[in-house]
Design an enzyme around this catalytic site. Structure first.
Site, PDB file in Angstrom:
ATOM      1  N   THR A 121     -66.044 -18.466 180.307  1.00 21.92           N
ATOM      2  CA  THR A 121     -67.485 -18.461 179.834  1.00 21.92           C
ATOM      3  C   THR A 121     -67.391 -19.592 178.729  1.00 21.92           C
ATOM      4  O   THR A 121     -68.634 -20.361 178.408  1.00 21.92           O
ATOM      5  CB  THR A 121     -67.924 -17.147 178.927  1.00 21.92           C
ATOM      6  OG1 THR A 121     -67.489 -15.965 180.193  1.00 21.92           O
ATOM      7  CG2 THR A 121     -69.218 -17.093 178.571  1.00 21.92           C
ATOM      8  N   TYR A 161     -76.462 -11.061 187.173  1.00 24.28           N
ATOM      9  CA  TYR A 161     -77.679 -11.028 187.487  1.00 24.28           C
ATOM     10  C   TYR A 161     -78.156 -10.221 188.841  1.00 24.28           C
ATOM     11  O   TYR A 161     -79.182  -9.507 188.589  1.00 24.28           O
ATOM     12  CB  TYR A 161     -78.033 -12.548 187.851  1.00 24.28           C
ATOM     13  CG  TYR A 161     -79.543 -12.740 188.194  1.00 24.28           C
ATOM     14  CD1 TYR A 161     -80.431 -12.664 187.044  1.00 24.28           C
ATOM     15  CD2 TYR A 161     -80.087 -12.768 189.540  1.00 24.28           C
ATOM     16  CE1 TYR A 161     -81.831 -12.577 187.622  1.00 24.28           C
ATOM     17  CE2 TYR A 161     -81.567 -12.797 189.740  1.00 24.28           C
ATOM     18  CZ  TYR A 161     -82.366 -12.832 188.466  1.00 24.28           C
ATOM     19  OH  TYR A 161     -83.659 -12.672 189.020  1.00 24.28           O
ATOM     20  N   TYR A 174     -62.594  -9.600 184.951  1.00 25.37           N
ATOM     21  CA  TYR A 174     -63.255  -9.607 183.631  1.00 25.37           C
ATOM     22  C   TYR A 174     -64.718  -8.783 183.538  1.00 25.37           C
ATOM     23  O   TYR A 174     -65.653  -9.297 184.185  1.00 25.37           O
ATOM     24  CB  TYR A 174     -63.322 -11.216 183.640  1.00 25.37           C
ATOM     25  CG  TYR A 174     -64.149 -11.773 182.433  1.00 25.37           C
ATOM     26  CD1 TYR A 174     -64.246 -11.123 181.354  1.00 25.37           C
ATOM     27  CD2 TYR A 174     -64.545 -12.938 182.607  1.00 25.37           C
ATOM     28  CE1 TYR A 174     -64.844 -11.613 180.022  1.00 25.37           C
ATOM     29  CE2 TYR A 174     -65.035 -13.632 181.387  1.00 25.37           C
ATOM     30  CZ  TYR A 174     -65.439 -12.961 180.063  1.00 25.37           C
ATOM     31  OH  TYR A 174     -66.095 -13.457 178.959  1.00 25.37           O
ATOM     32  N   ARG A 229     -72.850  -9.969 178.700  1.00 22.39           N
ATOM     33  CA  ARG A 229     -73.141 -11.195 179.418  1.00 22.39           C
ATOM     34  C   ARG A 229     -73.734 -10.840 180.833  1.00 22.39           C
ATOM     35  O   ARG A 229     -74.709 -11.594 181.250  1.00 22.39           O
ATOM     36  CB  ARG A 229     -71.865 -12.174 179.544  1.00 22.39           C
ATOM     37  CG  ARG A 229     -71.442 -12.724 178.184  1.00 22.39           C
ATOM     38  CD  ARG A 229     -72.256 -14.181 178.305  1.00 22.39           C
ATOM     39  NE  ARG A 229     -71.594 -14.715 177.124  1.00 22.39           N
ATOM     40  CZ  ARG A 229     -71.865 -16.080 176.799  1.00 22.39           C
ATOM     41  NH1 ARG A 229     -72.815 -16.609 177.292  1.00 22.39           N
ATOM     42  NH2 ARG A 229     -71.483 -16.464 175.649  1.00 22.39           N
ATOM     43  N   LYS A 258     -59.457  -8.219 181.975  1.00 25.05           N
ATOM     44  CA  LYS A 258     -59.824  -8.596 180.370  1.00 25.05           C
ATOM     45  C   LYS A 258     -61.210  -7.808 180.391  1.00 25.05           C
ATOM     46  O   LYS A 258     -62.150  -8.036 180.648  1.00 25.05           O
ATOM     47  CB  LYS A 258     -60.484 -10.295 180.495  1.00 25.05           C
ATOM     48  CG  LYS A 258     -61.031 -10.704 179.277  1.00 25.05           C
ATOM     49  CD  LYS A 258     -61.460 -12.253 179.393  1.00 25.05           C
ATOM     50  CE  LYS A 258     -62.122 -12.635 178.171  1.00 25.05           C
ATOM     51  NZ  LYS A 258     -62.800 -13.993 178.301  1.00 25.05           N
ATOM     52  N   ILE A 301     -57.785 -12.621 175.110  1.00 29.45           N
ATOM     53  CA  ILE A 301     -58.158 -13.899 175.559  1.00 29.45           C
ATOM     54  C   ILE A 301     -59.190 -14.264 174.609  1.00 29.45           C
ATOM     55  O   ILE A 301     -60.410 -13.453 174.508  1.00 29.45           O
ATOM     56  CB  ILE A 301     -58.822 -13.757 177.033  1.00 29.45           C
ATOM     57  CG1 ILE A 301     -57.493 -13.567 177.846  1.00 29.45           C
ATOM     58  CG2 ILE A 301     -59.466 -15.142 177.575  1.00 29.45           C
ATOM     59  CD1 ILE A 301     -57.948 -13.426 179.349  1.00 29.45           C
TER      60      ILE A 301
END
Length: 302
Positions: free
Chosen positions: A54, A117, A143, A148, A171, A213
């Protein structure tokens, strides 16, 4: 039968940097600056580098650029530390293609963001990750960043996916230490749990996470390396002492959507040019003084 990926899991620890993708003012990728950043991070003690996550503006790179950057990373790192390649997408076939190209490039592990989305169900998430794992024989990392993606990988889904041998880590960027703790307790040593939230990462390591991370480590790689390696050794007193000196930076790196603030900071430090891609724009002037003051307090600029 032993899991052939078990040995690789031991490399997924400490301070990992979700590296920015340096760009020129016109938006072109600045490969010479990228090479400099890679070298700097390795010299500063970063344990793993994440390409095109990202923070690396994966969402604004073309598929060709995506794979080109990963190839550049692998070639320039040249085996000095592991390279984790961001290859996630909300289209399973596209994620398979990107992951396949990352494997071909020589990346050590793929980082797969939850499909954004289109809001898949938990069964859809399971089938998505299962399909990628079966299609590309390389270590893969889940992840979860619901802030997000607007989709959350439930603990039960992670537990199911942990049975797939090349899914080696997650993550967890939920920012919830309690959720992370429950995840670690449920997974045991089946897959590695890493934090993806700078502000809570050290606390999560107290409960068994193996590293972080990071966005902030883009600008303070040495300090972040010292924090998380001390934590790995169980020396949380030292880790906390160092962490407290850089903790204010975590909030500053998110005064606007990442990687806007961290790119601004790296530009002020002379590490990159003033380049970012639409729909992201350069840091709003109202935050300049605030971020500048934080950089000065941390000794990163004069």
């Amino acid at each position: 039968m032993s899991n052939p990926y078990s040995e690789f899991k031991t490399q997924l620890q400490g301070s990992m940097v979700a590296l920015v993708t340096p760009m020129l003012a016109n938006g072109d990728i600045d490969y010479p600056r990228l090479a400099d950043l890679i070298d700097w991070h390795i010299e500063q003690g970063t344990d793993c580098l994440v390409a095109v996550g990202t923070t690396g503006e994966s969402a604004t790179l073309s598929m060709q650029e995506h794979s080109d950057v990963i190839r550049f990373f692998v070639k320039h790192v040249n085996g000095r530390i592991p390279v984790i390649a961001g290859t996630g997408a909300n289209n399973t076939l596209e994620a398979i293609q990107l992951t396949s190209e990352a494997k071909e490039a020589g990346a050590d592990c793929a980082l797969l963001v939850a499909p954004y989305y289109n809001k898949p169900t938990q069964e859809g998430l399971f089938q998505h990750y299962k399909a990628i794992a079966e299609a590309v024989d390389m270590p893969q990392m889940l992840y979860n960043v619901p802030g997000r993606t607007v989709v959350d990988i439930a603990q039960e889904t992670v537990e199911r996916l942990a049975n797939i041998e090349n899914i080696v880590a997650i993550k967890d960027a939920t920012g919830s230490v309690e959720r992370g703790k429950l995840l670690i307790e449920a997974l045991g040593d089946r897959i590695v749990v890493l934090s993806g939230d700078d502000g809570t990462a050290l606390e999560l390591m107290k409960h068994g996470a193996k590293g972080n991370i990071s966005v902030t480590a883009n600008i303070v790689p040495k300090a972040m390396s010292q924090v998380f390696n001390a934590a790995l050794e169980g020396d949380f007193e030292t880790a906390t002492k160092i962490h407290d000196t850089i903790a204010p930076l975590h909030k500053l790196m998110f005064v606007e959507s990442s990687p806007i603030p961290v790119k601004y900071a790296l530009n002020k430090m002379g590490k990159i040019e003033q380049g970012i891609r639409l729909p992201l724009v350069w840091l709003n002037e109202q935050y300049h003084n605030q971020v500048d003051a934080g950089l000065r307090a941390a000794g990163l600029v004069e």
